[in-house]
Design an enzyme around this catalytic site. Structure first.
Site, PDB file in Angstrom:
ATOM      1  N   LYS A   1      -6.177 -11.261  -7.939  1.00 20.65           N
ATOM      2  CA  LYS A   1      -7.340 -11.399  -7.201  1.00 20.65           C
ATOM      3  C   LYS A   1      -8.158 -10.524  -7.824  1.00 20.65           C
ATOM      4  O   LYS A   1      -8.043  -9.369  -8.311  1.00 20.65           O
ATOM      5  CB  LYS A   1      -6.977 -11.125  -5.733  1.00 20.65           C
ATOM      6  CG  LYS A   1      -7.986 -11.225  -4.745  1.00 20.65           C
ATOM      7  CD  LYS A   1      -7.543 -11.154  -3.246  1.00 20.65           C
ATOM      8  CE  LYS A   1      -8.642 -10.691  -2.483  1.00 20.65           C
ATOM      9  NZ  LYS A   1      -8.351 -10.277  -1.186  1.00 20.65           N
TER      10      LYS A   1
ATOM     11  N   LYS B   1     -12.004  -4.439  -6.865  1.00 24.24           N
ATOM     12  CA  LYS B   1     -12.831  -3.390  -7.448  1.00 24.24           C
ATOM     13  C   LYS B   1     -12.251  -2.156  -7.861  1.00 24.24           C
ATOM     14  O   LYS B   1     -12.605  -1.265  -8.597  1.00 24.24           O
ATOM     15  CB  LYS B   1     -14.125  -2.910  -6.427  1.00 24.24           C
ATOM     16  CG  LYS B   1     -13.306  -2.687  -4.989  1.00 24.24           C
ATOM     17  CD  LYS B   1     -14.334  -2.439  -3.847  1.00 24.24           C
ATOM     18  CE  LYS B   1     -13.721  -2.801  -2.573  1.00 24.24           C
ATOM     19  NZ  LYS B   1     -14.306  -3.475  -1.519  1.00 24.24           N
TER      20      LYS B   1
ATOM     21  N   LYS C   1       0.848  -1.324   0.100  1.00 24.02           N
ATOM     22  CA  LYS C   1       0.072  -0.196   0.040  1.00 24.02           C
ATOM     23  C   LYS C   1       0.793   1.420   0.084  1.00 24.02           C
ATOM     24  O   LYS C   1       0.412   2.271  -0.364  1.00 24.02           O
ATOM     25  CB  LYS C   1      -0.909   0.018   1.241  1.00 24.02           C
ATOM     26  CG  LYS C   1      -2.067  -0.861   0.840  1.00 24.02           C
ATOM     27  CD  LYS C   1      -3.288  -0.477   1.814  1.00 24.02           C
ATOM     28  CE  LYS C   1      -4.611  -1.493   1.391  1.00 24.02           C
ATOM     29  NZ  LYS C   1      -5.585  -1.305   2.670  1.00 24.02           N
TER      30      LYS C   1
END
Ligand code: TRP
Length: 334
Positions: free
Chosen positions: A200, A203, A118
């Site tokens: 994976k 969204k 991240k």
């Protein structure tokens, strides 16, 4: 919930309300949350405090939280059986997180792969919250003396850290926290992108054809499955190197309950076109009632409010006991 505490094991899990819920979230997590409600004492939360580790636009953030709450109720979380609240409504989470920050080492937080990923992805906002995120997650879990935490593979490292912090704290002060076990559900599907089945389903993918959301219309769902990436073998079978077909089989199996063996038999001699249609139709039928219930809940804000307030009130009382115990042990004045 409270009178059942002695008998049933406690399950805690949370999900970040960071956008529309995908088929991956549903099959990988929420469907299992739903199925655990009778056997266990389940406590579920929307981890909105975690969500602000990445900058949010206020109006959109607010909408994402109510949408996620309505969607998860629509999936079958029953607020009469389980607690289902919004993390920021229960003040003990942020409070225990601060305490646990002081029992978590810089070195162990630096090793978290999610932090590394991240901080690379949001290089302009590597804030302290992103770094100490696992201490807040540990607080979520330890406050409820949870026996089991259903998590996907990407959260296993955080759960391991939670266990280490709990053991460290207990080692200093005696048994304050239950050391939780990870719970990897038997039929928890890991749903991959329909466009790049080595990744994976997410969204945040730029290609909207790579993911299905709970709110997609039947037409859109069918279109996305028909476009799903497969391979050139044209045989429906589960095998290494057939990531696209493996993924579709995983989805089909999670929705219909059929084994891979049975699926292979049913589609023997039939092409991928037929199979994709069957998977799409099964998903459409699975999500149809979810979407209908979502429409009902989202139109009834006061019902939702009643649900999350009631759950938060119980969670506050329950978790306060753990927080007070931890604070007394540390030596805070009462
Ligand atoms: N970090 C989890 C995720 O992003 C969400 C989460 C927050 C969570 N607190 C938790 C999951 C406690 C399990 C238990 O998916």
């Amino acid at each position: 919930m409270e009178q059942q505490t002695e008998k049933k094991k406690i399950v805690f899990s949370a999900i970040q309300p960071s956008g529309t819920i995908t088929l991956g979230n549903y099959l990988g997590a929420i469907k299992n949350w739903v199925s655990m409600q009778d056997e266990f004492n389940c406590i579920y939360a929307l981890a909105d405090l975690h969500t602000i580790t990445v900058r949010q636009e206020p109006a959109k953030f607010r909408k994402n939280v109510t949408d996620a709450y309505a969607s998860i109720l629509a999936c079958g979380i029953d607020p009469e059986k389980s607690l289902f609240f919004i993390q920021s409504h229960v003040t003990t989470h942020a409070q225990l997180a601060w305490l646990l920050n002081c029992y978590t080492q810089f070195g162990e937080l630096s090793r978290m792969t999610q932090f590394k990923d991240k901080s690379a992805k949001h290089a302009d906002n590597v804030n302290a919250g992103l770094f100490t995120y696992p201490a807040l997650m540990a607080a979520d879990i330890l406050l409820y003396q949870a026996d089991m935490v259903p998590v996907g593979a990407d959260q296993k490292q955080h759960l391991e850290l939670t266990r280490n912090v709990a053991e460290r704290f207990n080692g200093l002060y005696g048994n304050v926290f239950k050391v939780p076990e990870p719970f990897i559900p038997k039929n928890g599907a890991r749903v991959m992108s329909l466009q790049d089945p080595t990744r994976k389903m997410s969204k945040s993918d730029e290609n909207v054809n790579s993911f299905v959301t709970l709110m997609d219309s039947p037409e859109v769902i069918m279109k996305k499955f028909k476009r799903a990436v497969t391979d050139s073998e044209a045989v429906v079978r589960y095998a290494e190197g057939k990531d696209g077909i493996n993924n579709l089989m995983g989805i089909y199996s999670a929705v219909t309950g059929l084994s891979f063996e049975q699926i292979e038999k049913d589609f023997e001699g039939r092409g991928y076109g037929d199979f994709k249609t069957a998977v799409g139709e099964a998903v459409v039928e699975e999500l149809r009632p979810v979407r209908e219930r979502y429409e009902k809940y989202i139109a009834d804000k006061s019902y939702m409010q009643e649900c999350y307030k009631k759950s938060a009130e119980i969670a506050q009382k329950f978790s306060q006991r753990t927080l007070d115990k931890a604070m007394k042990k540390i030596g805070f004045v009462f």
